[in-house]
Motif scaffolding. Structure first.
Motif, PDB file in Angstrom:
ATOM      1  N   GLY A 225       0.513  -1.650  -0.234  1.00 42.36           N
ATOM      2  CA  GLY A 225      -0.029  -0.175  -0.217  1.00 42.36           C
ATOM      3  C   GLY A 225       0.647   1.406  -0.054  1.00 42.36           C
ATOM      4  O   GLY A 225       1.581   1.437  -0.361  1.00 42.36           O
ATOM      5  N   CYS A 226       0.686   2.073   0.519  1.00 38.47           N
ATOM      6  CA  CYS A 226       1.572   3.258   1.368  1.00 38.47           C
ATOM      7  C   CYS A 226       0.941   4.173   2.208  1.00 38.47           C
ATOM      8  O   CYS A 226       0.770   4.127   2.943  1.00 38.47           O
ATOM      9  N   VAL A 227       2.485   4.911   2.913  1.00 39.42           N
ATOM     10  CA  VAL A 227       2.276   5.448   4.053  1.00 39.42           C
ATOM     11  C   VAL A 227       2.543   6.647   2.785  1.00 39.42           C
ATOM     12  O   VAL A 227       3.078   7.419   2.266  1.00 39.42           O
ATOM     13  N   ALA A 241      -2.121   2.888   4.063  1.00 41.37           N
ATOM     14  CA  ALA A 241      -3.569   2.945   3.687  1.00 41.37           C
ATOM     15  C   ALA A 241      -2.997   1.182   3.068  1.00 41.37           C
ATOM     16  O   ALA A 241      -1.607   0.962   2.499  1.00 41.37           O
ATOM     17  N   ARG A 242      -2.833   0.393   3.559  1.00 41.52           N
ATOM     18  CA  ARG A 242      -3.178  -1.267   2.966  1.00 41.52           C
ATOM     19  C   ARG A 242      -4.238  -1.632   2.594  1.00 41.52           C
ATOM     20  O   ARG A 242      -5.152  -2.048   3.051  1.00 41.52           O
ATOM     21  N   ILE A 243      -3.488  -3.458   1.656  1.00 36.71           N
ATOM     22  CA  ILE A 243      -4.685  -4.184   1.225  1.00 36.71           C
ATOM     23  C   ILE A 243      -3.630  -5.616   1.175  1.00 36.71           C
ATOM     24  O   ILE A 243      -2.962  -5.474   1.289  1.00 36.71           O
ATOM     25  N   GLU A 244      -4.668  -6.385   1.512  1.00 37.54           N
ATOM     26  CA  GLU A 244      -4.039  -7.694   1.001  1.00 37.54           C
ATOM     27  C   GLU A 244      -3.455  -7.702  -0.207  1.00 37.54           C
ATOM     28  O   GLU A 244      -3.990  -7.714  -1.132  1.00 37.54           O
ATOM     29  N   GLN A 245      -2.255  -8.658  -0.279  1.00 42.25           N
ATOM     30  CA  GLN A 245      -1.803  -8.553  -1.750  1.00 42.25           C
ATOM     31  C   GLN A 245      -2.562  -9.812  -2.570  1.00 42.25           C
ATOM     32  O   GLN A 245      -3.418 -10.468  -1.775  1.00 42.25           O
ATOM     33  N   PHE A 258      -1.356   3.499  -8.936  1.00 42.43           N
ATOM     34  CA  PHE A 258      -1.680   3.579  -7.377  1.00 42.43           C
ATOM     35  C   PHE A 258      -2.295   5.264  -7.500  1.00 42.43           C
ATOM     36  O   PHE A 258      -2.796   6.105  -7.353  1.00 42.43           O
ATOM     37  N   LEU A 259      -1.032   5.854  -8.278  1.00 40.50           N
ATOM     38  CA  LEU A 259      -1.402   7.552  -8.653  1.00 40.50           C
ATOM     39  C   LEU A 259      -2.099   7.647  -9.325  1.00 40.50           C
ATOM     40  O   LEU A 259      -2.433   8.670  -8.966  1.00 40.50           O
ATOM     41  N   GLY A 273      -7.239  10.036   3.108  1.00 40.71           N
ATOM     42  CA  GLY A 273      -7.475   8.790   3.398  1.00 40.71           C
ATOM     43  C   GLY A 273      -8.289   8.487   1.950  1.00 40.71           C
ATOM     44  O   GLY A 273      -7.899   6.785   1.616  1.00 40.71           O
ATOM     45  N   GLU A 274      -9.629   8.735   1.180  1.00 41.61           N
ATOM     46  CA  GLU A 274     -10.085   8.134   0.438  1.00 41.61           C
ATOM     47  C   GLU A 274      -9.296   8.106  -1.494  1.00 41.61           C
ATOM     48  O   GLU A 274      -9.259   7.686  -1.826  1.00 41.61           O
ATOM     49  N   CYS A 275      -8.724   9.324  -1.097  1.00 42.24           N
ATOM     50  CA  CYS A 275      -7.780   9.319  -2.341  1.00 42.24           C
ATOM     51  C   CYS A 275      -6.974   8.261  -2.078  1.00 42.24           C
ATOM     52  O   CYS A 275      -6.486   7.754  -3.152  1.00 42.24           O
ATOM     53  N   LEU A 276      -6.285   8.145  -1.120  1.00 43.63           N
ATOM     54  CA  LEU A 276      -5.420   7.132  -0.386  1.00 43.63           C
ATOM     55  C   LEU A 276      -5.193   5.496  -1.235  1.00 43.63           C
ATOM     56  O   LEU A 276      -5.031   4.793  -2.170  1.00 43.63           O
TER      57      LEU A 276
END
Length: 319
Positions: A225-227, A241-245, A258-259, A273-276
């Motif tokens: 995800g991202c920080v 923001a994280r997601i199970e791979q 992602f971008l 948070g919604e953008c991420l």
């Protein structure tokens, strides 16, 4: 309108080769060629998300003509400045049996000062009708080290949100110019701040370092995800923001998707948070496709429900 900039655009060829081994003869089971370069991939994904986007950059020779034609065939508006040199071709070899991927990227054509100036003039004209501009990827030989920095300053003067995703001196100089958002991956962020990240605390320090170098907001993309540190002053927040791979088909260009998701949500005025979260969902969904910047909008929206966004403590001393 959203602008993307790809100074070192390419034709990206992706080949699937089972049990790939160096020094051996192989037969590909699948191959695909697309217009590429980070900004081009972002533009493609934005178009698939239904956002108004123009892909700008440099293109030369038969390869440059081909990549512009491919973008237009995908209904991506392309406004590339012609150069004398031949645009590059990149190669990615994916082993579907192991999931490993090998990338070979060409250095790109030499460009002249006159070609750069013509491009800048054209971009700033387009920017008069833009709300955001993504400056992404490598630059060809002959490009001044501070070109992204120069563009950040000029675009800010036009009221355009600047998002920078680069490496090396272009990133460092670009940071000093004060982009609104920087979004490197872990390796690019480590290079920019000058130290490796071994744990979550190091990532937090990396984000702080990017802000201290000049970024308004900072995002570091990771495998899961991202920080990010977003907002200003008292509104500063550190989010993860994280997601199970997912089991990937290919990971080429997932950071670009992602971008695109992040910028698409920001374009609509979504909360940080919604953008991420949309960025992470788009990046994850893109790994299910063979070809950079390719994603299914409905599937990305479905994956949103699997993205976990959490708020973390901001390290002391964050500017």
């Amino acid at each position: 309108m959203i602008l993307t900039v790809t100074l070192n655009a390419a034709i990206d060829r992706t080949i699937a080769v089972p049990n790939f081994r160096l020094g051996q003869r192989h037969r590909a089971v699948e191959t695909r060629s697309t217009a590429g370069g980070k900004g081009v991939n972002v533009a493609r994904a934005l178009r698939l998300l239904g956002k108004p986007v123009i892909a700008a950059g440099l293109a030369g020779g038969a390869t440059g003509t081909r990549l512009v034609e491919q973008l237009r065939a995908e209904s991506v508006l392309a406004e590339f400045t012609r150069i004398a040199g031949e645009s590059r071709t990149n190669l990615a070899v994916i082993d579907p049996t192991s999931g490993e991927q090998t990338e070979i990227n060409d250095r790109g054509p030499d460009v002249s000062a006159e070609e750069i100036e013509l491009f800048v003039e054209r971009l700033l004209y387009l920017a008069q009708g833009a709300s955001a501009c993504v400056l992404a990827g490598s630059v060809p030989p002959g490009t001044p080290d501070d070109l992204y920095a120069r563009l950040v300053v000029a675009l800010r003067g036009l009221g355009v949100l600047t998002v920078l995703d680069a490496a090396g001196e272009q990133m460092r100089a670009g940071l000093r110019a004060g982009p609104a958002v920087v979004a490197p991956n872990v390796v690019e962020a480590e290079e920019a701040v000058g130290h490796e990240f071994n744990d979550a605390d190091d990532l937090a320090l990396g984000l702080t370092g990017l802000l201290e170098m000049g970024a308004g907001e900072a995002i570091i993309t990771t495998e899961t995800g991202c920080v990010a540190i977003v907002g200003e002053g008292a509104e500063r927040r550190r989010l993860e923001a994280r997601i199970e791979q997912l089991e990937p088909v290919a990971t080429v260009g997932s950071g670009d998707s992602f971008l695109a998701g992040y910028v698409a949500a920001r374009h609509e005025g979504a909360a940080p948070g919604e953008c991420l979260a949309l960025g992470v969902a788009c990046g994850a969904e893109s790994t299910q496709h063979f070809g950079a910047g390719t994603l299914d909008r409905r599937e990305a929206e479905r994956l949103l429900g699997r993205v976990e966004v959490s708020e973390l403590e901001i390290p002391a001393g964050v500017p």
